[in-house]
Design an enzyme around this catalytic site. Structure first.
Site, PDB file in Angstrom:
ATOM      1  CB  CYS A   1      29.632  55.996  60.275  1.00  0.00           C
ATOM      2  SG  CYS A   1      31.678  56.235  60.580  1.00  0.00           S
TER       3      CYS A   1
ATOM      4  CB  CYS B   1      30.035  58.607  57.329  1.00  0.00           C
ATOM      5  SG  CYS B   1      30.325  59.452  58.867  1.00  0.00           S
TER       6      CYS B   1
ATOM      7  CB  CYS C   1      34.237  57.692  58.071  1.00  0.00           C
ATOM      8  SG  CYS C   1      34.055  59.340  59.553  1.00  0.00           S
TER       9      CYS C   1
ATOM     10  CG  ASP D   1      16.952  19.177  46.552  1.00  0.00           C
ATOM     11  OD1 ASP D   1      17.465  19.125  47.715  1.00  0.00           O
ATOM     12  OD2 ASP D   1      15.665  20.415  46.703  1.00  0.00           O
TER      13      ASP D   1
ATOM     14  NE  ARG E   1      39.366  60.572  66.717  1.00  0.00           N
ATOM     15  CZ  ARG E   1      38.585  60.794  66.826  1.00  0.00           C
ATOM     16  NH1 ARG E   1      37.672  60.307  66.661  1.00  0.00           N
ATOM     17  NH2 ARG E   1      37.642  62.263  66.641  1.00  0.00           N
TER      18      ARG E   1
ATOM     19  CB  THR F   1      39.430  65.209  60.629  1.00  0.00           C
ATOM     20  OG1 THR F   1      39.004  64.007  60.064  1.00  0.00           O
ATOM     21  CG2 THR F   1      38.153  66.040  59.726  1.00  0.00           C
TER      22      THR F   1
ATOM     23  CB  CYS G   1      33.674  58.017  62.385  1.00  0.00           C
ATOM     24  SG  CYS G   1      32.564  59.463  62.520  1.00  0.00           S
TER      25      CYS G   1
END
Length: 490
Positions: free
Chosen positions: A68, A38, A34, A449, A63, A30, A65
């Site tokens: 998501c 996702c 992601c 402390d 690139r 694709t 998604c």
């Protein structure tokens, strides 16, 4: 960074949100990458490649998604806690240093040549500093496109791009849409200048009440406040002032930023995330602390307790010095007097005037804590404390103003603690407190402390400094988080 394919694939197959930001899944069929959680159909093994950073996935030709939004995932907890060169570099890049000073500025702050730094980051993250900064620039631009009414040319330069053409090309490459196409589906109008609304993702669980209650007892009039179920404060940023409102929600913290200069969006987001410790891995932390029978009950009752961090290292150091041997309420009174004196003297921060809240907002204007040079110039009467402690604050302010002391989260932790303890009046407790809250060290413990010892006693733990320090070794590497739980138990 070595990514184990089987572990990564099982995380993707189970859609485990704990791994969001730790690695990215790229699907060759694709051309999309992601986050692990996702909701899309799990891709076949033979079509998957895993990357350690979004920049590496983009460099590989993938690139983001649109479903998501992997670029909006929480940052990796590894880069948030690591004290080595890569961890410091990632925090500097997140603060926008490459946009302001370029790669030479980044390399100079880390003490390496540009070539060697590029080699280190590429080996760990699959991308060099320019690619990492470019990925952040694209995310900043997307936020501005989708949440503001700024013109696209204004957004290009505000996000750090050198030209509108570079802006358009990058957005097309990363998101497969031009900026104008991204804005077509948005209903954003030309709203109030400099106001940005966004959601800051985190890894659940988040115990918001512990954060808000901690800040509530330490607020300073004119600097920060608890309001409307959230936290508001002023910020000092590289190009001017700002104010932010943070309201915890389900899996996100809702943030409203009012910026004098929108170029400060990336550093403002980085500091807000740091303030609420949003890049932490609470499951890993609670897993270690919850394995101790003494803490298992409080961990089960209050999962996801974070370390309240800081947006200004100098402010945190001053708070630590003022808080030596006095109550929280007493320290707050003294600090308030100092802030009022700075305002009365006509002084402001060295990076910008206090940011006014619009007239439609009924809350008081907030500004960042006065800068180091401002505090150093205050008269003795403004401090309201013993002469020795006043001298400590002056020495601290002068060291920060002169650039001799770096108190930010990108500082070398060991070196900074060493330089702090060289200043008169600063001992292990003060240096450790600053390291935990300002520098972001997750493994600080303060056995001397008083509140920590009271909390330990309440939980049936050793209450003397020496025995408590020895017992706390089992909480490594998360002793800062254990300390917060002891304070809550007290």
């Amino acid at each position: 960074m070595e990514l184990d394919f089987e572990h990564c694939y099982r995380a993707v197959d189970s859609r485990d949100p704990r791994f969001d930001g730790c690695f990215y899944t790229a699907v060759r069929t694709t051309g999309i990458y992601c986050r692990p959680s996702c909701p899309a159909v799990t891709p076949k093994r033979e079509n998957v490649t895993f990357y350690p950073s979004a920049a590496a996935a983009q460099r590989g030709g993938f690139r983001a998604c649109r479903r998501c939004r992997p670029d909006a995932a929480p940052g990796s907890p590894e880069w948030d806690t690591r004290a080595d060169t890569v961890g410091r570099a990632m925090r500097l890049i997140g603060d926008g240093i490459v946009d302001r000073e370029g790669v030479p500025g980044l390399a100079g702050r880390l003490g390496y040549t540009e070539r060697h730094l590029n080699r280190i980051l590429t080996a760990e993250l699959g991308a060099g500093p320019l690619a990492l900064a470019r990925a952040q620039r694209a995310q900043t631009a997307r936020i501005l496109v989708e949440t503001t009414g700024l013109g696209l040319a204004e957004i290009a330069f505000a996000a750090g791009f050198g030209s509108v053409r570079q802006f358009n090309d990058t957005m097309l490459e990363v998101y497969a849409r031009s900026p104008s196409q991204m804005r077509e589906k948005q209903t954003v109008g030309r709203g109030e200048a400099g106001v940005v609304n966004l959601r800051l993702a985190y890894r659940p669980p988040l115990h918001a009440e512990s954060l808000l209650s901690f800040f509530a007892g330490r607020t300073l009039p004119g600097v920060d406040e608890i309001a409307d179920g959230g936290y508001r404060r002023g910020l000092n940023l590289p190009h001017g002032g700002a104010s932010v409102s943070l309201r915890p929600g389900d899996r996100v913290v809702h943030a409203t930023l009012r910026l004098d200069d929108v170029r400060d969006l990336a550093p403002a987001v980085a500091r807000c995330r740091r303030l609420f410790d949003l890049d932490a891995d609470p499951v890993a932390v609670d897993g270690v602390l919850g394995s101790d029978p003494a803490l298992s009950g409080v961990v089960a009752e209050e999962p996801g307790v974070r370390v309240p961090r800081a947006v200004d290292g100098f402010e945190m150091a001053v708070r630590a010095v003022v808080g030596q041997q006095v109550s929280v309420a007493g320290a707050r009174t003294t600090l308030g007097r100092m802030v009022r004196a700075a305002v009365a003297a006509g002084q402001s921060t060295s990076v910008g005037e206090p940011t006014p809240i619009p007239q439609t907002d009924t809350t008081a204007p907030l500004a960042g804590f006065p800068a180091a040079d401002v505090i150093a110039a205050l008269p003795d009467t403004a401090f309201g404390m013993p002469a020795a402690r006043r001298a400590t604050i002056r020495a601290l302010a002068e060291a920060v103003a002169d650039g001799k002391l770096d108190l930010g989260p990108t500082a070398d932790r060991t070196e900074t603690v060493s330089r702090l303890t060289e200043l008169p009046g600063i001992g292990p407790w003060t240096a450790g407190y600053v390291a935990m809250r300002a520098i972001g060290d997750p493994d600080v413990f303060l056995p001397t402390d008083l509140a920590a010892r009271r909390g330990a006693e309440a939980l049936g733990l050793p209450a003397t400094a020496k025995t408590l320090s020895s017992y706390a070794e089992r909480w490594r590497p998360w002793r800062s988080y254990a300390l917060i739980r002891l304070w809550r138990a007290a």
